[in-house]
Design an enzyme around this catalytic site. Structure first.
Site, PDB file in Angstrom:
ATOM      1  N   TYR A  35      62.016  -2.006  -4.087  1.00 47.50           N
ATOM      2  CA  TYR A  35      61.448  -1.065  -3.114  1.00 47.50           C
ATOM      3  C   TYR A  35      60.200  -1.658  -2.451  1.00 47.50           C
ATOM      4  CZ  TYR A  35      58.588   2.822  -1.457  1.00 47.50           C
ATOM      5  OH  TYR A  35      57.782   3.623  -0.699  1.00 47.50           O
ATOM      6  N   SER A 117      49.382   7.528   3.373  1.00 56.07           N
ATOM      7  CA  SER A 117      50.699   7.886   3.908  1.00 56.07           C
ATOM      8  C   SER A 117      51.022   9.371   3.759  1.00 56.07           C
ATOM      9  CB  SER A 117      51.761   7.070   3.158  1.00 56.07           C
ATOM     10  OG  SER A 117      53.047   7.533   3.451  1.00 56.07           O
ATOM     11  N   GLN A 138      47.943   8.893   7.726  1.00 60.19           N
ATOM     12  CA  GLN A 138      49.132   8.423   8.453  1.00 60.19           C
ATOM     13  C   GLN A 138      50.141   9.550   8.540  1.00 60.19           C
ATOM     14  OE1 GLN A 138      52.356   7.219   6.493  1.00 60.19           O
ATOM     15  NE2 GLN A 138      53.310   7.602   8.477  1.00 60.19           N
ATOM     16  N   TYR A 140      53.890  10.846   9.590  1.00 62.12           N
ATOM     17  CA  TYR A 140      55.267  10.677  10.039  1.00 62.12           C
ATOM     18  C   TYR A 140      55.588  11.905  10.885  1.00 62.12           C
ATOM     19  CZ  TYR A 140      56.748   6.691   7.157  1.00 62.12           C
ATOM     20  OH  TYR A 140      56.917   5.437   6.626  1.00 62.12           O
ATOM     21  N   THR A 171      52.996   7.029  12.852  1.00 61.00           N
ATOM     22  CA  THR A 171      54.005   5.976  12.703  1.00 61.00           C
ATOM     23  C   THR A 171      55.241   6.344  13.517  1.00 61.00           C
ATOM     24  OG1 THR A 171      53.186   5.379  10.533  1.00 61.00           O
ATOM     25  CG2 THR A 171      55.454   4.743  11.022  1.00 61.00           C
ATOM     26  N   ARG A 180      67.955  -0.862   4.081  1.00 57.03           N
ATOM     27  CA  ARG A 180      67.404  -1.789   3.073  1.00 57.03           C
ATOM     28  C   ARG A 180      68.432  -2.013   1.975  1.00 57.03           C
ATOM     29  NH1 ARG A 180      62.139   1.705   2.904  1.00 57.03           N
ATOM     30  NH2 ARG A 180      61.800   1.710   5.143  1.00 57.03           N
ATOM     31  N   LYS A 266      51.197   3.582  15.340  1.00 52.43           N
ATOM     32  CA  LYS A 266      51.608   2.473  14.448  1.00 52.43           C
ATOM     33  C   LYS A 266      53.106   2.189  14.593  1.00 52.43           C
ATOM     34  CE  LYS A 266      51.760   1.158   9.549  1.00 52.43           C
ATOM     35  NZ  LYS A 266      53.166   1.214   9.170  1.00 52.43           N
ATOM     36  N   HIS A 290      56.698  -2.503  10.497  1.00 52.17           N
ATOM     37  CA  HIS A 290      56.852  -1.794   9.229  1.00 52.17           C
ATOM     38  C   HIS A 290      57.119  -2.782   8.078  1.00 52.17           C
ATOM     39  CE1 HIS A 290      57.227   2.616   8.279  1.00 52.17           C
ATOM     40  NE2 HIS A 290      57.539   2.115   7.099  1.00 52.17           N
ATOM     41  N   ARG A 293      60.824  -3.688   7.330  1.00 50.75           N
ATOM     42  CA  ARG A 293      61.627  -2.720   6.570  1.00 50.75           C
ATOM     43  C   ARG A 293      62.481  -1.829   7.460  1.00 50.75           C
ATOM     44  NH1 ARG A 293      59.284  -2.147   1.470  1.00 50.75           N
ATOM     45  NH2 ARG A 293      59.621   0.071   1.184  1.00 50.75           N
TER      46      ARG A 293
HETATM   47  C1  LIG Z   1      56.531  -0.107  -0.328  1.00 51.93           C
HETATM   48  C2  LIG Z   1      56.115   0.164   1.096  1.00 51.93           C
HETATM   49  C3  LIG Z   1      56.006   1.478   1.525  1.00 51.93           C
HETATM   50  C4  LIG Z   1      55.594   1.745   2.837  1.00 51.93           C
HETATM   51  N1  LIG Z   1      55.419   3.052   3.229  1.00 51.93           N
HETATM   52  C5  LIG Z   1      54.947   3.311   4.475  1.00 51.93           C
HETATM   53  C6  LIG Z   1      54.626   4.640   4.861  1.00 51.93           C
HETATM   54  O1  LIG Z   1      54.750   5.573   4.083  1.00 51.93           O
HETATM   55  N2  LIG Z   1      54.180   4.836   6.129  1.00 51.93           N
HETATM   56  C7  LIG Z   1      54.006   3.806   7.028  1.00 51.93           C
HETATM   57  O2  LIG Z   1      53.592   4.039   8.156  1.00 51.93           O
HETATM   58  N3  LIG Z   1      54.283   2.544   6.666  1.00 51.93           N
HETATM   59  C8  LIG Z   1      54.721   2.262   5.424  1.00 51.93           C
HETATM   60  N4  LIG Z   1      54.963   0.965   5.052  1.00 51.93           N
HETATM   61  C9  LIG Z   1      54.679  -0.125   6.009  1.00 51.93           C
HETATM   62  C10 LIG Z   1      53.219  -0.588   5.872  1.00 51.93           C
HETATM   63  O3  LIG Z   1      52.336   0.395   6.359  1.00 51.93           O
HETATM   64  C11 LIG Z   1      52.945  -1.869   6.666  1.00 51.93           C
HETATM   65  O4  LIG Z   1      53.399  -1.698   7.997  1.00 51.93           O
HETATM   66  C12 LIG Z   1      53.611  -3.101   6.053  1.00 51.93           C
HETATM   67  O5  LIG Z   1      53.614  -3.036   4.651  1.00 51.93           O
HETATM   68  C13 LIG Z   1      52.852  -4.349   6.494  1.00 51.93           C
HETATM   69  O6  LIG Z   1      53.477  -5.512   6.029  1.00 51.93           O
HETATM   70  P1  LIG Z   1      53.033  -6.313   4.706  1.00 51.93           P
HETATM   71  O7  LIG Z   1      53.568  -5.544   3.549  1.00 51.93           O
HETATM   72  O8  LIG Z   1      53.707  -7.633   4.895  1.00 51.93           O
HETATM   73  O9  LIG Z   1      51.537  -6.412   4.694  1.00 51.93           O
HETATM   74  C14 LIG Z   1      55.348   0.669   3.744  1.00 51.93           C
HETATM   75  C15 LIG Z   1      55.460  -0.648   3.285  1.00 51.93           C
HETATM   76  C16 LIG Z   1      55.819  -0.906   1.975  1.00 51.93           C
HETATM   77  C17 LIG Z   1      55.892  -2.349   1.517  1.00 51.93           C
END
Ligand SMILES: Cc1cc2nc3c(=O)[nH]c(=O)nc-3n(C[C@H](O)[C@H](O)[C@H](O)COP(=O)(O)O)c2cc1C
Length: 398
Positions: A35, A117, A138, A140, A171, A180, A266, A290, A293
Site C-alpha cells: 500500500y 489527509s 487536505q 478530497y 486534491t 494499483r 493538488k 499522486h 498512484r
Molecule cells: C500511502 C500513501 C497514501 C496517500 N494518501 C493520500 C491522500 O490521502 N491524499 C492525497 O492528496 N494524497 C495522498 N497520497 C499522495 C501524496 O500526497 C503525495 O502526492 C505523494 O506521496 C508524493 O510522492 P512521494 O511518495 O514519492 O513523495 C498518498 C501517497 C501515499 C504513498
C-alpha cells in the site's frame, strides 16, 4: 540474503531516506508495504518521478565565500524552517499507530508543517488538540449525490475550519481510484483479503502486529466515529462510493467560495489546468501525480514543473511532490521554480521504522543534505537558486 545478513547490512542509525526505506520494508507486513510503496499499473510514472531528478546536474562554483544563511521559506503565509512539508497520506496509522498525529508533532518539532489527509487515521479535531501550529487540511472533494452534491465536502471543510486549520489543499487527481495492481495482488483491494498465509506473514512482523492490535488505528477517522477494523471497512466503502468523475471546475469555485483561508490545488500537471485553477481563486498549485498512484503514464512531477511555473509562477506559490528523496532533489525543484516540496513516502518510511522520531529525523536529513549541498555549490541563499544553477545530465561544459 539471509535475514541475519540483511540486518548486518543496515546501519544502526539510518543515514539516508533509502536506509529508512529498507527498515520500513522489513518492519511492515507485505500487505501494508504494498500500500505504501507501489503505484499504478506498470509503475512507469512512479519510477519516472525518481529518474526525472537524475536528468539534471547541479552547477557549483568555488571560492565564492558564501555559506548558506538559512533555509526558511514561507508557504501560504506560514514560516517553515526548510522548504519541505509532509504530504497528505491516508491511513498512516497502518504504518505506525501514532499516525498523522505523530507525524504532525514531528513536523512541528522540525519547524515545518504537515498536510492532513481527509483519509487520515486521526480526526481533524484530534490533530488540532495534539498540536500547537495550524497544519494544512487536505480535502478530497467527494460527493454524496443522494444527499446534496456538496454536503459531505461542506461538512469536512466546516469541521477542519472549526478545528483551526487555515490552509486547504484540494486534491483533484482522484476522480476514480488508481489501478494499483501490486497492492491488489497482495490483498489490499476493496475489501482487503486476508488469507491464512497473509495473516501468518503479518505474524512474522511482531512489533507491527502488536501495535496494530493494541491501537487499531486503521479507519479513516474523519468519515467514521471509531477506529477498529469494522470502522475501517465502513470508511473505505464511503471513500470509494463518494469519488466523483463528474465534478468539474464549477465545483472547485464552490469550494473556493466556502473556505476563507488559502486554497492550493493538488494534482496539477498541465499548465492549462494551473491557469484555470488560478483564475478561479487558487492561491497555490501542487504539481503532483499522486506519487505515481493514479494515472500510470502521466509525466513525472519534476518534468511538469517548468511549464506550470512559466504560466502561473508569478501569481501563486508552486509546490511539487513525487520522488523527492534527497536534499539535492529539493534544490533541483527550487531551481525549476518551486517554492517548496512535499514528501510522501520518505516520512512514511520514517514513521514505520522509528515512529515520530523517525519522521523528525527524515526531515533533519533533508535539512542537512540541503545545507551541505548549497555550501558545496557556493550558494548562500535559496533566493539565488534558479534554472542557471542546473545543467542537463551528461552535458559537456564549454
Ligand atoms: C500511502 C500513501 C497514501 C496517500 N494518501 C493520500 C491522500 O490521502 N491524499 C492525497 O492528496 N494524497 C495522498 N497520497 C499522495 C501524496 O500526497 C503525495 O502526492 C505523494 O506521496 C508524493 O510522492 P512521494 O511518495 O514519492 O513523495 C498518498 C501517497 C501515499 C504513498
Amino acid at each position: 540474503m539471509t535475514a541475519f545478513q540483511y540486518r548486518l547490512r543496515l546501519p544502526r542509525t539510518p543515514l539516508t531516506v533509502d536506509d529508512y526505506r529498507s527498515r520500513a520494508e522489513r518492519i511492515l507486513p507485505d500487505m501494508v508495504w504494498s500500500y505504501v510503496e507501489y503505484g499504478a499499473e506498470d509503475l512507469t510514472t512512479l519510477a519516472d518521478n525518481r529518474t526525472a531528478f537524475d536528468r539534471y546536474r547541479l552547477r557549483s562554483r568555488v571560492l565564492t565565500g558564501n555559506e548558506p544563511t538559512g533555509l526558511e521559506t514561507q508557504v501560504a503565509g506560514h514560516t517553515l524552517s526548510l522548504p519541505v512539508l509532509l504530504a497528505p497520506t491516508g491511513i498512516l496509522g497502518l504504518s505506525h499507530w501514532s499516525g498523522e498525529l505523530g507525524a504532525a508533532q514531528a513536523a512541528e518539532k522540525a519547524g515545518t508543517l504537515a498536510v492532513i489527509s481527509t483519509s487520515a487515521s486521526y480526526s481533524f479535531e484530534e490533530i488540532s488538540e495534539g498540536t500547537r501550529r495550524s497544519h494544512f487540511f487536505q480535502l478530497y472533494p467527494w460527493a454524496d449525490l443522494n444527499a446534496g452534491r456538496h454536503d459531505l465536502t461542506l461538512s469536512l471543510m466546516q469541521r477542519a475550519q472549526n478545528a483551526g486549520f487555515q490552509a486547504m489543499f484540494v486534491t483533484v487527481d482522484v476522480p476514480t481510484h488508481g489501478n494499483r495492481e501490486a497492492e491488489r495482488r497482495r490483498g489490499m483491494g476493496r475489501p482487503p483479503i486476508v488469507t491464512p498465509t497473509r495473516a501468518m506473514e503479518c505474524g512474522l512482523h511482531p512489533r507491527w502486529s502488536y501495535n496494530f492490535l493494541r491501537h487499531r488505528r486503521i479507519a479513516q477517522r474523519n468519515l467514521v466515529g471509531s477506529t477498529g477494523a469494522k470502522a475501517a471497512m465502513a470508511s473505505l466503502d464511503t471513500a470509494y462510493t463518494m469519488m466523483r468523475p463528474e465534478l468539474d471546475w464549477s465545483d472547485f469555485s464552490w469550494i473556493r467560495e466556502h473556505w476563507s483561508g488559502p486554497v492550493f490545488v493538488k494534482g496539477i500537471l498541465d499548465p492549462d489546468d494551473a491557469e484555470e485553477a488560478v483564475s478561479r481563486g487558487a492561491d497555490g498549485i501542487v504539481v503532483s501525480n499522486h506519487g505515481g498512484r493514479q494515472l500510470d503514464g502521466a509525466p513525472a512531477s519534476l518534468d511538469a514543473l517548468p511549464a506550470i511555473v512559466e504560466r502561473v509562477g508569478a501569481e501563486v506559490e508552486i509546490l511539487l511532490d513525487g520522488g523527492v528523496r534527497r536534499g539535492t532533489d529539493v534544490i533541483k525543484a527550487l531551481c525549476l521554480g518551486a517554492t517548496a516540496v512535499c514528501i510522501g513516502r520518505p516520512y512514511i518510511y520514517g514513521i514505520a521504522a522509528r515512529g515520530p522520531q523517525g519522521v523528525e529525523h527524515v526531515i533533519e536529513l533533508f535539512r542537512e543534505e540541503m545545507h551541505r549541498a548549497l555550501t558545496l555549490m557556493g550558494v548562500d541563499s535559496l533566493r539565488d537558486l534558479g534554472a542557471d544553477r542546473l545543467l542537463p545530465a551528461h552535458q559537456v561544459l564549454r
